[in-house]
Scaffold this motif. Sequence first.
Motif, PDB file in Angstrom:
ATOM      1  N   ALA A 173     103.658 -68.171 -94.997  1.00 60.17           N
ATOM      2  CA  ALA A 173     104.824 -68.584 -95.783  1.00 60.17           C
ATOM      3  C   ALA A 173     106.109 -68.166 -95.066  1.00 60.17           C
ATOM      4  CB  ALA A 173     104.765 -67.980 -97.178  1.00 60.17           C
ATOM      5  N   LEU A 217     106.628 -70.433 -91.864  1.00 64.24           N
ATOM      6  CA  LEU A 217     107.109 -71.777 -92.178  1.00 64.24           C
ATOM      7  C   LEU A 217     108.562 -71.742 -92.640  1.00 64.24           C
ATOM      8  CD1 LEU A 217     103.949 -73.263 -93.984  1.00 64.24           C
ATOM      9  CD2 LEU A 217     104.774 -73.804 -91.687  1.00 64.24           C
ATOM     10  N   LEU A 218     108.905 -70.721 -93.389  1.00 63.93           N
ATOM     11  CA  LEU A 218     110.281 -70.588 -93.875  1.00 63.93           C
ATOM     12  C   LEU A 218     111.249 -70.322 -92.717  1.00 63.93           C
ATOM     13  CD1 LEU A 218     111.992 -70.576 -96.459  1.00 63.93           C
ATOM     14  CD2 LEU A 218     111.663 -68.112 -96.592  1.00 63.93           C
ATOM     15  N   ASP A 264     111.639 -73.551 -90.852  1.00 64.31           N
ATOM     16  CA  ASP A 264     112.435 -74.454 -91.691  1.00 64.31           C
ATOM     17  C   ASP A 264     113.922 -74.138 -91.578  1.00 64.31           C
ATOM     18  OD1 ASP A 264     112.679 -76.394 -93.951  1.00 64.31           O
ATOM     19  OD2 ASP A 264     113.375 -74.620 -95.024  1.00 64.31           O
TER      20      ASP A 264
END
Lengths: 180, 180
Positions: A43, A46-47, A50
């Motif tokens: 998580a 990916l953050l 992003d």
Amino acid sequence: MRVLGIDPGLTRCGVGVVEGVPGRPGTMIAYHVVRTESDDDIAHRLLQLDRALAALVAEHQPESVAVERVFAQHNVRTVMGTAQASAVAVLAGARAGLPVQTYTPSEVKAAVTGSGTAGKAQVTAMVTRLLQLDAPPKPADAADALALAICHIWRGGTRARIQAAALAAARKAHQGRVRR
Amino acid sequence: MRVLGIDPGLTRCGVGVVEGVPGRPGTMIAYHVVRTESDDDIAHRLLQLDRALAALVAEHQPESVAVERVFAQHNVRTVMGTAQASAVAVLAGARAGLPVQTYTPSEVKAAVTGSGTAGKAQVTAMVTRLLQLDAPPKPADAADALALAICHIWRGGTRARIQAAALAAARKAHQGRVRR
């Protein structure tokens, strides 16, 4: 036309920005590599990716985004991470309201080297030559991202020419029918 | 504890919201299925899913998000889409500042049926019973998402108990050393 190319990856994600028009050598604006730690939580990785991609899109203001299409042909574990990174890459463009196009690795290789089966070294060499760089972009992920941007500019041009030709042909046929 | 479970998929993405505490039957708050068209552009599909999941997280205000972990064991094409959808699902939680936990399908099955190899029908039956629903949630993606939320609540409880026990044991050992 300014294009931001993304070679998606969780550990290393290449980003290359090229400005150019179809059929002419483009200009490199910038290249980056976004890295996330492999032992980090998915998580969090990916953050991080992003946020980094959103920042690069905002910084470089491209007109479109080109992302490498992922296939499940390699190592299964790596491919899942690459697929997830590619979703983040596609979203980075889509969320900014930009058109996003995906290209297969062989489409990109063929665009810059003339051969869909060219090796990484050949792609890097051609990117360096086409963009008239003093030194090859490193790592290879950055070169791949620049190749994606070049591919998009050139392919976009081809598509535009094909569309223009089709339109012209349709007009001619219409005029022919009108004349009869 | 309110948990939003996500069974990721591009064509159908199940979302289930459950409120509960470890070891007790929880309460179903809501379930949804987010659909995107398979012949639609991938950028458009990922963006649609992204917006829908962000809206559901904002609507239900969960304390944490549980997402099914994806394996590349099935159809390669489907799995790539599922991996991309899972990235969007994980991001939906992470971007909202929520803790995101992933669980394997067998962890989820084991949590609600007692068997890691239980079939879909058995999972749906147990979800219906545990949440005291009048009818089984449909489609199965919704039931799976609710099962994920239940799994997270129960596993979270187990983890909390294990941590509490470990802490108590450490304290006891420390007191023992102090007394000597």
